[in-house]
Design an enzyme around this catalytic site. Sequence first.
Site, PDB file in Angstrom:
ATOM      1  N   HIS A  78      -4.169  18.934   2.683  1.00 27.48           N
ATOM      2  CA  HIS A  78      -3.692  18.787   4.061  1.00 27.48           C
ATOM      3  C   HIS A  78      -2.514  17.825   4.196  1.00 27.48           C
ATOM      4  O   HIS A  78      -1.665  18.013   5.055  1.00 27.48           O
ATOM      5  CB  HIS A  78      -4.818  18.286   4.979  1.00 27.48           C
ATOM      6  CG  HIS A  78      -5.893  19.303   5.209  1.00 27.48           C
ATOM      7  ND1 HIS A  78      -6.774  19.243   6.264  1.00 27.48           N
ATOM      8  CD2 HIS A  78      -6.240  20.422   4.512  1.00 27.48           C
ATOM      9  CE1 HIS A  78      -7.610  20.272   6.216  1.00 27.48           C
ATOM     10  NE2 HIS A  78      -7.312  20.997   5.146  1.00 27.48           N
ATOM     11  N   ASN A  79      -2.508  16.753   3.413  1.00 27.92           N
ATOM     12  CA  ASN A  79      -1.541  15.667   3.634  1.00 27.92           C
ATOM     13  C   ASN A  79      -0.496  15.543   2.537  1.00 27.92           C
ATOM     14  O   ASN A  79       0.398  14.701   2.642  1.00 27.92           O
ATOM     15  CB  ASN A  79      -2.273  14.321   3.777  1.00 27.92           C
ATOM     16  CG  ASN A  79      -3.487  14.406   4.674  1.00 27.92           C
ATOM     17  OD1 ASN A  79      -4.613  14.213   4.218  1.00 27.92           O
ATOM     18  ND2 ASN A  79      -3.294  14.750   5.930  1.00 27.92           N
ATOM     19  N   CYS A 132      -7.280  -1.491  -6.312  1.00 22.83           N
ATOM     20  CA  CYS A 132      -7.559  -2.884  -5.943  1.00 22.83           C
ATOM     21  C   CYS A 132      -9.057  -2.957  -5.651  1.00 22.83           C
ATOM     22  O   CYS A 132      -9.797  -2.057  -6.049  1.00 22.83           O
ATOM     23  CB  CYS A 132      -6.672  -3.361  -4.795  1.00 22.83           C
ATOM     24  SG  CYS A 132      -6.964  -2.615  -3.185  1.00 22.83           S
ATOM     25  N   GLY A 133      -9.508  -4.001  -4.996  1.00 23.57           N
ATOM     26  CA  GLY A 133     -10.938  -4.116  -4.756  1.00 23.57           C
ATOM     27  C   GLY A 133     -11.467  -2.938  -3.956  1.00 23.57           C
ATOM     28  O   GLY A 133     -12.455  -2.299  -4.323  1.00 23.57           O
ATOM     29  N   THR A 134     -10.787  -2.637  -2.864  1.00 25.09           N
ATOM     30  CA  THR A 134     -11.220  -1.543  -1.986  1.00 25.09           C
ATOM     31  C   THR A 134     -10.348  -0.290  -2.094  1.00 25.09           C
ATOM     32  O   THR A 134     -10.759   0.793  -1.688  1.00 25.09           O
ATOM     33  CB  THR A 134     -11.139  -1.998  -0.519  1.00 25.09           C
ATOM     34  OG1 THR A 134      -9.788  -2.430  -0.272  1.00 25.09           O
ATOM     35  CG2 THR A 134     -12.104  -3.137  -0.242  1.00 25.09           C
ATOM     36  N   GLY A 135      -9.114  -0.459  -2.555  1.00 28.79           N
ATOM     37  CA  GLY A 135      -8.132   0.628  -2.520  1.00 28.79           C
ATOM     38  C   GLY A 135      -7.353   0.630  -1.210  1.00 28.79           C
ATOM     39  O   GLY A 135      -6.407   1.403  -1.036  1.00 28.79           O
ATOM     40  N   ARG A 191       3.127  19.255  10.008  1.00 28.18           N
ATOM     41  CA  ARG A 191       2.447  17.980  10.292  1.00 28.18           C
ATOM     42  C   ARG A 191       2.892  16.911   9.299  1.00 28.18           C
ATOM     43  O   ARG A 191       3.145  15.764   9.677  1.00 28.18           O
ATOM     44  CB  ARG A 191       0.927  18.181  10.234  1.00 28.18           C
ATOM     45  CG  ARG A 191       0.436  19.126  11.316  1.00 28.18           C
ATOM     46  CD  ARG A 191      -0.983  19.576  11.089  1.00 28.18           C
ATOM     47  NE  ARG A 191      -1.356  20.573  12.103  1.00 28.18           N
ATOM     48  CZ  ARG A 191      -2.444  21.327  12.018  1.00 28.18           C
ATOM     49  NH1 ARG A 191      -3.262  21.199  10.993  1.00 28.18           N
ATOM     50  NH2 ARG A 191      -2.712  22.216  12.969  1.00 28.18           N
ATOM     51  N   ASP A 228      -4.458  -4.751  -8.852  1.00 32.75           N
ATOM     52  CA  ASP A 228      -4.460  -6.213  -8.757  1.00 32.75           C
ATOM     53  C   ASP A 228      -5.588  -6.679  -9.668  1.00 32.75           C
ATOM     54  O   ASP A 228      -6.130  -5.881 -10.455  1.00 32.75           O
ATOM     55  CB  ASP A 228      -4.592  -6.695  -7.308  1.00 32.75           C
ATOM     56  CG  ASP A 228      -5.961  -6.414  -6.709  1.00 32.75           C
ATOM     57  OD1 ASP A 228      -6.778  -5.733  -7.375  1.00 32.75           O
ATOM     58  OD2 ASP A 228      -6.222  -6.868  -5.584  1.00 32.75           O
ATOM     59  N   HIS A 229      -5.981  -7.946  -9.567  1.00 38.53           N
ATOM     60  CA  HIS A 229      -7.043  -8.463 -10.439  1.00 38.53           C
ATOM     61  C   HIS A 229      -8.364  -7.737 -10.194  1.00 38.53           C
ATOM     62  O   HIS A 229      -9.143  -7.535 -11.120  1.00 38.53           O
ATOM     63  CB  HIS A 229      -7.213  -9.969 -10.234  1.00 38.53           C
ATOM     64  CG  HIS A 229      -7.424 -10.357  -8.808  1.00 38.53           C
ATOM     65  ND1 HIS A 229      -6.388 -10.341  -7.880  1.00 38.53           N
ATOM     66  CD2 HIS A 229      -8.542 -10.723  -8.126  1.00 38.53           C
ATOM     67  CE1 HIS A 229      -6.871 -10.711  -6.707  1.00 38.53           C
ATOM     68  NE2 HIS A 229      -8.162 -10.933  -6.825  1.00 38.53           N
ATOM     69  N   ARG A 245       0.051  25.662   7.978  1.00 42.00           N
ATOM     70  CA  ARG A 245       0.018  24.860   9.202  1.00 42.00           C
ATOM     71  C   ARG A 245       0.162  23.366   8.927  1.00 42.00           C
ATOM     72  O   ARG A 245       0.473  22.583   9.826  1.00 42.00           O
ATOM     73  CB  ARG A 245      -1.276  25.118   9.981  1.00 42.00           C
ATOM     74  CG  ARG A 245      -2.533  24.574   9.318  1.00 42.00           C
ATOM     75  CD  ARG A 245      -3.789  24.970  10.098  1.00 42.00           C
ATOM     76  NE  ARG A 245      -4.987  24.278   9.633  1.00 42.00           N
ATOM     77  CZ  ARG A 245      -5.693  24.652   8.579  1.00 42.00           C
ATOM     78  NH1 ARG A 245      -5.306  25.697   7.856  1.00 42.00           N
ATOM     79  NH2 ARG A 245      -6.779  23.979   8.232  1.00 42.00           N
ATOM     80  N   HIS A 246      -0.074  22.967   7.668  1.00 38.83           N
ATOM     81  CA  HIS A 246       0.009  21.546   7.327  1.00 38.83           C
ATOM     82  C   HIS A 246       1.450  21.086   7.089  1.00 38.83           C
ATOM     83  O   HIS A 246       1.733  19.890   7.152  1.00 38.83           O
ATOM     84  CB  HIS A 246      -0.825  21.249   6.075  1.00 38.83           C
ATOM     85  CG  HIS A 246      -2.256  21.641   6.234  1.00 38.83           C
ATOM     86  ND1 HIS A 246      -3.115  21.020   7.115  1.00 38.83           N
ATOM     87  CD2 HIS A 246      -2.973  22.641   5.655  1.00 38.83           C
ATOM     88  CE1 HIS A 246      -4.301  21.601   7.067  1.00 38.83           C
ATOM     89  NE2 HIS A 246      -4.237  22.595   6.188  1.00 38.83           N
ATOM     90  N   GLY A 305      -5.758  -2.198   0.731  1.00 34.83           N
ATOM     91  CA  GLY A 305      -4.523  -2.976   0.862  1.00 34.83           C
ATOM     92  C   GLY A 305      -3.403  -2.436   0.001  1.00 34.83           C
ATOM     93  O   GLY A 305      -2.229  -2.385   0.417  1.00 34.83           O
TER      94      GLY A 305
HETATM   95  C1  RB5 Z   1      -8.808  -9.046  -3.491  1.00 29.71           C
HETATM   96  O1  RB5 Z   1      -9.812  -9.976  -3.301  1.00 29.71           O
HETATM   97  C2  RB5 Z   1      -8.940  -7.904  -2.483  1.00 29.71           C
HETATM   98  O2  RB5 Z   1      -8.658  -8.371  -1.205  1.00 29.71           O
HETATM   99  C3  RB5 Z   1      -8.028  -6.770  -2.854  1.00 29.71           C
HETATM  100  O3  RB5 Z   1      -8.308  -6.336  -4.139  1.00 29.71           O
HETATM  101  C4  RB5 Z   1      -8.121  -5.515  -1.983  1.00 29.71           C
HETATM  102  O4  RB5 Z   1      -9.446  -5.091  -1.848  1.00 29.71           O
HETATM  103  C5  RB5 Z   1      -7.384  -5.547  -0.703  1.00 29.71           C
HETATM  104  O5  RB5 Z   1      -7.284  -4.558   0.024  1.00 29.71           O
END
Ligand code: RB5
Length: 157
Positions: free
Chosen positions: A98-99, A65-68, A136, A8-9, A132-133, A70
């Site tokens: 594992h996953n 994304c910002g956090t990875g 699961r 995303d942005h 074992r994985h 969402g």
């Molecule tokens: C955008 O502001 C932010 O919410 C998005 O990039 C992300 O971090 C969501 O999980």
Amino acid sequence: MRIAIGSDHAGFLQKAPLAEYLRSQGHEVVDCGPATDDRCDYPDFGDKVARLVAAGKVDRGVLICGTGLGIAMTADKVPGVRAVPIQTVEFARLCREHNNANVIGLSGRFVSLMDNEAILDTFLTTEFAGGRHTGRVEKIMREDDPSFAGVPEDFGL
Ligand code: RB5
């Protein structure tokens, strides 16, 4: 490998350098957008990348994304996809061993480009450990079966 990448942005700034890094490592990269850093909605791009993975058009998906968080949540909703948000090399190794994760969600705001490159190296070179994985991971994937739905037991709720 053939890899689809999207953001995303908030992840846009790292998307092109990470795509270039992957190409320099010999991978084929399909850029699913966005094309600019204009504000946009991460589910639109997480979904595109996830569908390419689910359809077998690419081997892995890389999302930023910002956090990875969402964008990985979005991708994981697509049947056949196992998407995880990852911030460390150790977790990158474990999500493969594992996953058997096939899509990774990276943070463009809290993890440096150099660290994300190292995370991707591990994500792309670590094999699923099996053993074992296996059972699961099969249990995770049964959620994709429409007949596997509802509350399995009455917990008195
Ligand atoms: C955008 O502001 C932010 O919410 C998005 O990039 C992300 O971090 C969501 O999980």
